[in-house]
Design a protein around this motif. Sequence first.
Motif, mmCIF file in Angstrom:
data_model
loop_
_atom_site.group_PDB
_atom_site.id
_atom_site.type_symbol
_atom_site.label_atom_id
_atom_site.label_comp_id
_atom_site.label_asym_id
_atom_site.label_seq_id
_atom_site.Cartn_x
_atom_site.Cartn_y
_atom_site.Cartn_z
ATOM 1 N N VAL A 253 -7.650 43.792 -28.170
ATOM 2 C CA VAL A 253 -6.973 42.705 -27.395
ATOM 3 C C VAL A 253 -5.589 41.979 -28.173
ATOM 4 C CG1 VAL A 253 -8.099 40.502 -28.564
ATOM 5 C CG2 VAL A 253 -7.563 40.400 -26.135
ATOM 6 N N ASN A 254 -5.679 42.285 -29.513
ATOM 7 C CA ASN A 254 -4.468 41.978 -30.226
ATOM 8 C C ASN A 254 -4.485 43.145 -31.562
ATOM 9 O OD1 ASN A 254 -6.590 41.245 -32.219
ATOM 10 N ND2 ASN A 254 -6.651 39.113 -31.638
ATOM 11 N N ALA A 255 -3.446 42.744 -32.362
ATOM 12 C CA ALA A 255 -3.048 43.941 -33.363
ATOM 13 C C ALA A 255 -4.526 43.933 -34.421
ATOM 14 C CB ALA A 255 -1.991 43.526 -33.954
ATOM 15 N N VAL A 256 -4.963 42.884 -34.652
ATOM 16 C CA VAL A 256 -6.007 42.730 -35.788
ATOM 17 C C VAL A 256 -7.162 43.543 -35.270
ATOM 18 C CG1 VAL A 256 -7.633 41.280 -37.019
ATOM 19 C CG2 VAL A 256 -5.356 40.561 -36.839
ATOM 20 N N THR A 257 -7.615 43.336 -33.717
ATOM 21 C CA THR A 257 -8.812 43.766 -33.445
ATOM 22 C C THR A 257 -8.692 45.502 -33.098
ATOM 23 O OG1 THR A 257 -9.097 42.091 -31.924
ATOM 24 C CG2 THR A 257 -10.277 44.274 -31.368
ATOM 25 N N THR A 258 -7.052 45.859 -32.827
ATOM 26 C CA THR A 258 -6.896 47.183 -32.696
ATOM 27 C C THR A 258 -7.059 47.968 -34.091
ATOM 28 O OG1 THR A 258 -5.380 46.718 -30.804
ATOM 29 C CG2 THR A 258 -5.174 48.920 -31.911
ATOM 30 N N LEU A 259 -6.357 47.184 -35.086
ATOM 31 C CA LEU A 259 -6.280 48.154 -36.495
ATOM 32 C C LEU A 259 -7.928 48.099 -37.037
ATOM 33 C CD1 LEU A 259 -3.106 47.034 -38.091
ATOM 34 C CD2 LEU A 259 -3.741 49.081 -37.436
ATOM 35 N N ASN A 260 -8.585 47.177 -36.616
ATOM 36 C CA ASN A 260 -10.155 47.005 -37.180
ATOM 37 C C ASN A 260 -10.714 48.164 -36.402
ATOM 38 O OD1 ASN A 260 -12.995 46.136 -36.625
ATOM 39 N ND2 ASN A 260 -12.603 45.180 -38.236
ATOM 40 N N LEU A 261 -10.522 48.266 -35.144
ATOM 41 C CA LEU A 261 -11.124 49.512 -34.304
ATOM 42 C C LEU A 261 -10.648 50.919 -34.961
ATOM 43 C CD1 LEU A 261 -10.578 48.348 -30.718
ATOM 44 C CD2 LEU A 261 -12.726 48.541 -32.008
ATOM 45 N N LEU A 262 -9.623 51.030 -35.332
ATOM 46 C CA LEU A 262 -9.114 52.223 -35.989
ATOM 47 C C LEU A 262 -9.899 52.372 -37.153
ATOM 48 C CD1 LEU A 262 -6.946 54.418 -35.475
ATOM 49 C CD2 LEU A 262 -5.559 53.248 -36.948
ATOM 50 N N THR A 263 -9.910 51.647 -37.997
ATOM 51 C CA THR A 263 -10.824 51.566 -39.294
ATOM 52 C C THR A 263 -12.111 52.206 -38.887
ATOM 53 O OG1 THR A 263 -9.314 49.925 -40.077
ATOM 54 C CG2 THR A 263 -11.520 50.426 -41.128
ATOM 55 N N GLN A 264 -12.742 51.601 -37.894
ATOM 56 C CA GLN A 264 -14.297 52.122 -37.747
ATOM 57 C C GLN A 264 -13.941 53.540 -37.236
ATOM 58 O OE1 GLN A 264 -16.060 50.250 -39.395
ATOM 59 N NE2 GLN A 264 -14.480 48.418 -39.222
#
Length: 347
Positions: A253-264
């Motif tokens: 939904v935002n950049a922080v969430t997207t990069l968190n998803l990519l980390t996982q």
Amino acid sequence: MKKKLTITDIANAAGVSKTTVSRYLNKRYDLMSEVTKKRIESIVKMTGYRPNAAAQNLKSKRTKMIGVTIADMFSPFSSALILGISNALESEGYQPLFVNCSDSLDKEKELISSLLARGVDGLLVNTVAYQNLNLVNLATSGTPIVLCDRFVEDFNFDIVTNTLHELFPQVLSHLKDQGFLPPYLFSQPYTNNSSRFMRVNSFCDSLKKIYDIEDPSKHVVQIDISDAKAVQDKILKIINNSHSFGTPCILGVNAVTTLNLLTQITSLNLRVPGDIGICGPDDWSWKKYIDIFKIINTGISSMVFDSLELGRQAAKLLLKRINNPDMPKQTITVPSEFIIRNSTLLK
């Protein structure tokens, strides 16, 4: 002891009245000729003259200070927003006073009260909550307020926001053309956050129209991004349920969430886009210096807007509001664009 320069000294040196010098110092250049402006400017520079700010403020009944509340300064979006606001205000001789509300409505109310007690001339508010009676009451009583990015329910505020939520039809059409299964949107709690709420709504509307999904709300996954194990479990569940049908895709939904998803995804040793596609907003304004979404892996498709510009525009709008309290309320939108990269390319 060296005599302190006064506005009278500058006026005598320039051969103009004190009123004309005062207009120059207050940037009222429309009330003088270009020749006069340059003559005063030259003398001010040569003498190093600086007006007495306290006296100026006392006369105008303004403090030249602007209160700025940020919902969560930890966000890189907030860093860009703060820089844009600072640049715009300082160029006009105003001092921003920044406070961090830590996503707490009670703290926001307390900090705004503190800023007003200091006599700020107006407020720039990246608000914590969509339902915000305190801001409505302040605006009704005449406090100049401009909202940054986030709306408040049931009141017409000045606001500078973005058009990112309008990109979801384009994004989902691209995903369908590439052969992805109906995607999932991952979000932090969104019901009292207008930016997230608008993006979730647009995603659901687009999913229903483009993928013909009867209940798109089932494709919205609410998460706590600090709980890595829970996020990984939700990603694996999507992959396992999609295994025999095709390739899934997830959005932040935002950049922080997207990069968190990519980390996982990286922690799970999943291939992008072979095992799963991913895309999401880039609202950090880093693209001018380093395009982080471009260099991660082989590139992450992103929905981009300039939060630095959003901050600049908000500050400029507030100064207009202070100088012209009766002007109509304005909504200014910073444009967004969808950049396609490898993370959503199956074909």
